[in-house]
Design a protein around this motif. Structure first.
Motif, PDB file in Angstrom:
ATOM      1  N   GLY B  35      50.851  38.178  44.913  1.00  0.00           N
ATOM      2  CA  GLY B  35      52.041  38.330  45.766  1.00  0.00           C
ATOM      3  C   GLY B  35      52.716  39.676  45.629  1.00  0.00           C
ATOM      4  N   LYS B  37      54.152  41.972  43.458  1.00  0.00           N
ATOM      5  CA  LYS B  37      54.638  42.456  42.167  1.00  0.00           C
ATOM      6  C   LYS B  37      54.513  41.442  41.039  1.00  0.00           C
ATOM      7  N   TYR B  38      53.922  40.298  41.306  1.00  0.00           N
ATOM      8  CA  TYR B  38      53.807  39.276  40.258  1.00  0.00           C
ATOM      9  C   TYR B  38      52.429  39.283  39.626  1.00  0.00           C
ATOM     10  N   SER B  75      60.332  39.898  26.687  1.00  0.00           N
ATOM     11  CA  SER B  75      61.728  40.257  26.973  1.00  0.00           C
ATOM     12  C   SER B  75      62.062  40.141  28.460  1.00  0.00           C
ATOM     13  N   ALA B  76      61.084  40.345  29.337  1.00  0.00           N
ATOM     14  CA  ALA B  76      61.376  40.232  30.776  1.00  0.00           C
ATOM     15  C   ALA B  76      61.852  38.825  31.116  1.00  0.00           C
ATOM     16  N   ASP B  78      63.485  36.915  28.939  1.00  0.00           N
ATOM     17  CA  ASP B  78      64.479  36.595  27.906  1.00  0.00           C
ATOM     18  C   ASP B  78      63.883  35.717  26.806  1.00  0.00           C
ATOM     19  N   ASP B  80      62.504  37.084  24.160  1.00  0.00           N
ATOM     20  CA  ASP B  80      62.511  37.861  22.917  1.00  0.00           C
ATOM     21  C   ASP B  80      63.664  37.347  22.065  1.00  0.00           C
ATOM     22  N   LEU B 269      59.566  32.825  47.499  1.00  0.00           N
ATOM     23  CA  LEU B 269      59.873  33.713  46.376  1.00  0.00           C
ATOM     24  C   LEU B 269      61.271  34.295  46.493  1.00  0.00           C
ATOM     25  N   TYR B 270      61.955  34.015  47.608  1.00  0.00           N
ATOM     26  CA  TYR B 270      63.254  34.638  47.856  1.00  0.00           C
ATOM     27  C   TYR B 270      64.423  33.764  47.441  1.00  0.00           C
ATOM     28  N   LYS B 275      64.112  31.501  40.139  1.00  0.00           N
ATOM     29  CA  LYS B 275      63.467  32.749  40.522  1.00  0.00           C
ATOM     30  C   LYS B 275      62.240  32.987  39.651  1.00  0.00           C
ATOM     31  N   ILE B 277      60.086  35.518  37.749  1.00  0.00           N
ATOM     32  CA  ILE B 277      60.401  36.814  37.160  1.00  0.00           C
ATOM     33  C   ILE B 277      59.107  37.505  36.759  1.00  0.00           C
ATOM     34  N   SER B 280      59.028  43.969  35.334  1.00  0.00           N
ATOM     35  CA  SER B 280      59.060  45.271  36.000  1.00  0.00           C
ATOM     36  C   SER B 280      59.838  46.270  35.167  1.00  0.00           C
ATOM     37  N   ASN B 281      60.102  45.917  33.907  1.00  0.00           N
ATOM     38  CA  ASN B 281      60.871  46.815  33.040  1.00  0.00           C
ATOM     39  C   ASN B 281      60.200  48.163  32.873  1.00  0.00           C
ATOM     40  N   SER B 302      55.916  46.458  47.847  1.00  0.00           N
ATOM     41  CA  SER B 302      56.708  46.512  46.616  1.00  0.00           C
ATOM     42  C   SER B 302      57.275  47.910  46.388  1.00  0.00           C
TER      43      SER B 302
END
Lengths: 371, 398
Positions: B35, B37-38, B75-76, B78, B80, B269-270, B275, B277, B280-281, B302
């Protein structure tokens, strides 16, 4: 490994009538589709290898705190060093345009004395530029000078904050003149609001100068030009400063120039911002897009020409957006026409609306406006 | 005393996905882009955090480097976190040697000590290669209400597809009475989604029994679950309704991506809630930049893309470049793909960092393509030389 501290001033503002910064500090203004103006300074410091950054906060700090949070996006959530929020002494009054109020720095002297870094880089929060600070710091060290002031030839900024450097043939700074007080029309070297200080010297200047009340760091440097070696460094890349709505609009439009966009965003030093986890942007059957910068999370089913579209904007069928900047989460209804408009966050434009302005003075619609 | 965890997740991401051919030549299937960016693993990780599960063990085996780099310490998402968090669990050796993960059940068996540290009441077993949004909490609540030993998430599938899945028969209370892995003549249409919640003590002893059985293939579907059912444990089905896709083949992968185009795709996805995630960090890519002669229709694009040519019915990952006069149709372009000036790409999946050189034509229609649906695939990092012509249905590898 660079042994330097970074500091960013954000406690300043022009007259409140500059509506762009009415609700938020100018440094927290959304810019370039997904960034805030502050991101440029933050990223420049971090990209130079600086891992300890203090932000001198403005009185209306909420949007700024919301944006930087613990500094995670810039890898500044460190045990050792990292991000420091530095409260200012006095809020910037509407007439006060001192960017680097010496009292604010004196109040945070512990930030400067607690670290043994040799160098402190001080900058502001509303310049748009990708500056390689690492090589400026290296030059400063090589020259063995005590202060380096970065300038940009021919940079036009707001007359209330503009300062020009008078240099001798070796590049040493001989005088600093402010446009608001003195005649500067013949001078071309505009101070770019980036200082490189030897840390101990800065601490000494702040602690030994009497009557700091209305002084700016630039004044401290100016009064002491004879006592120390102040060098200059010319920045030759793209740089603009944003204060007013028309600055904002025209600097935004600059990003649509391929060469400027490539210089700022496509080099090895990335401009970093807070992550929002938006999905990619979806283009539908009526999309007609030319010369545009479009962020993630948008839905585009209309015409976009020469515009900047922020995250999660919804452009409905057959709308037409030209020479405009639409901030995050705006919705433009069917058959709308927008020309030379800056929409702040979350503006909903009902179907069949026409909003047009002349090129030099874009129409700015503040946050919360009902159309 | 340590607090007891209500539920921790064990996520199996070690599968190669060999039916995806060269697309998985350097990354395990859960690491595959989806899709735009996933990546496939984003769905399970996001489902976990959206369901409040804050401890995830991620079991890696096949080509883990890119996947490890992508997920990092979580971490993306959460994850971590010191209270649980994300743990990468590759096969390891001990004083008496060690083995690769021999099967899904053996992979969990080898990590029993890891699970014991959290002293969980329940363990959620997930395979990181499906696309879906699910609230595991609903399933956990049902599992507890029914005092089940095992709850298996099931999907009602069409009868003709039933023989591809593990199929369950249930009584009026949705208690499972029969479980058959890939039956030739299915008697039910409730298919296992490969999502299980076990009471940890039940799973723990079952794994020890299974490991001791030399004839076992150490697989949940084939061995562990049929055995537990035969031993009269309480197995229940949790009925899931909604989008769920197995993207194990080139065709299913391609069409699942293409379904995201259009006005109301079945996978939204919107929506703000739940959501998905992605990480993309690290990329720090700017917004997409659309040039003066670009044409974009019905596509997903993207950040970090530069579009100067034409893009229709396509899905573009971050950092894709489409040059002046180039035309991309019905295609999926992975991160940092370059379509140079004047090139044409039709119905093609282009792997990460691959290039279609100037004036190259990829996916030229032929009467009998090698792939029945005529989907062309280009391996990661491959450069199609300028002017080259590639027939549709070809697999281009390094």
């Amino acid at each position: 490994m660079i042994r330097a501290l970074g500091m960013i001033s954000t406690n300043y503002r022009l007259n409140r009538s500059e509506r762009l910064a009415e609700y938020r500090p100018i440094s927290a203004t959304p810019f370039g589709g997904r960034y805030r103006l502050l991101d440029f300074s933050m990223s420049n410091l971090v990209n130079a290898g600086i891992r300890t950054v203090g932000v001198v906060l403005p009185y209306n700090m909420r949007p700024l705190l919301d944006h930087i949070s613990a500094g995670k996006s810039w890898n500044l959530d460190r045990h050792s060093g990292g991000l420091y929020m530095l409260p200012a002494v006095t809020p910037a009054l509407k007439a006060r345009v001192q960017k680097f109020c010496a009292k604010d720095y004196l109040a945070n002297i512990e930030f400067l004395t607690a670290d043994d870094a040799e160098i402190v880089v001080i900058t502001d929060g509303n310049h748009v530029a990708n500056v390689d600070l690492a090589s400026i710091i290296a030059t400063h060290e090589k020259r063995g000078c005590q202060v380096t002031l970065v300038y940009k030839k021919g940079l036009h900024t707001h007359p209330l904050v503009e300062a020009k450097l008078v240099l001798d043939e070796t590049g040493q700074v001989r005088d600093i003149r402010r446009t608001v007080d003195e005649e500067t029309s013949g001078l071309n070297n505009t101070f770019a609001d980036i200082f490189i200080f030897n840390r101990e010297l800065l601490v000494q200047l702040l602690t030994t100068t009497t009557g700091l009340e209305f002084k700016d760091l630039l004044d401290l440097v100016r009064y002491n030009l004879n006592k120390m070696v102040v060098q200059s460094y010319e920045f030759t890349g793209y740089m603009r400063e944003v204060f007013t709505v028309s600055d904002y609009h025209s600097v935004s439009m600059d990003l649509l120039e391929p060469a400027i966009k490539a210089e700022i965003f496509d080099g090895p030093n990335k401009i970093i911002t807070k992550i929002k986890d938006s999905p990619p942007t979806k283009y539908r059957d009526h999309a007609e897009v030319r010369c545009a910068m479009i962020s993630n999370g948008c839905r585009v089913d209309g015409e976009v020409d020469n515009s900047i579209i922020f995250r999660n904007v919804n452009l409905k069928r057959n709308c037409c957006v030209k020479n405009s900047v639409l901030m995050q989460s705006c919705v433009v209804g069917e058959n709308c026409v927008l020309e030379n408009v800056v929409l702040d966050k979350g503006i909903q434009v009902p179907d069949n609306t026409v909003l047009k302005a002349q090129g030099e003075t874009p129409l700015y619609i503040p946050k919360g406006t009902k159309i | 005393m340590k607090r007891r965890k209500e539920c921790i997740a064990m996520l199996l991401v070690g599968g190669q996905g060999s039916r995806l051919k060269c697309l998985t030549s350097n990354i395990a299937k859960p690491g595959l882009v989806f899709g735009g960016k996933y990546r496939i693993v984003d769905f399970c990780l996001s489902n976990c955090v959206n369901s409040g599960i804050e401890t995830v063990g991620m079991l890696t085996q096949y080509k883990p480097f890119l996947l490890n780099a992508y997920v990092g310490v979580g971490s993306a998402w959460d994850l971590d976190s010191d209270v649980g968090g994300l743990h990468t669990l590759p096969p390891y050796v001990g004083p008496k040697g060690g083995t690769w993960y021999k099967g899904t059940a053996n992979a969990i068996y080898q990590n029993m000590n890891f699970i014991d540290q959290f002293n969980p009441e329940n363990v959620l077993i997930l395979s990181g290669d499906h696309i879906y949004k699910m609230d595991y909490n609903l399933m956990l609540r049902e599992h507890k209400e029914k005092d089940a030993d095992i709850t298996i998430a099931v999907l009602d599938v069409p009868m003709e597809e039933a023989s591809r899945f593990g199929i369950m028969s249930v009584d009026q209370e949705d208690r499972i009475t029969r479980f058959t892995e890939k039956p030739k003549n299915p008697d039910s249409t409730l298919a296992s989604m490969g999502i299980y919640i076990f009471k940890w003590e039940v799973l723990r002893s079952a794994l020890i029994v299974d490991e001791a059985d030399p004839k076992s293939e150490n697989d949940f579907g084939k061995n562990v679950i049929p055995k537990l059912l035969a031993d009269k444990n309480r197995l229940f089905a949790h009925r899931f309704q909604g989008y769920w896709k197995d993207v194990g083949t080139i065709d299913s992968y391609y069409f699942a991506n293409m379904e995201l185009l259009g006005d109301n795709p079945s996978l939204d996805l919107y929506e703000k809630k739940n959501k998905i995630i992605s990480n993309s960090n690290a990329d720090g890519k700017p917004p997409q930049w659309i040039g003066p002669h670009a044409k974009i229709r019905n596509s997903i694009i993207s950040n970090g893309c530069n579009i100067l040519g034409t893009v229709e019915n396509s899905i573009l990952s971050p950092g894709v470049y489409v040059g002046e006069g180039a035309v991309v149709r019905d295609s999926i372009l992975f991160p940092d793909v370059k379509i140079e000036r004047g090139a044409r790409v039709d119905k093609t999946i282009m792997g990460e960092n691959s290039v279609a050189g100037e004036e190259a034509v990829v996916g030229i229609p032929v009467e009998a393509p090698k792939e029945p649906n005529g989907i062309t695939i280009i391996e990661n990092n491959l450069k199609i030389q300028p002017g080259t012509r590639v027939e549709s249905g070809t697999e281009c590898t390094l």
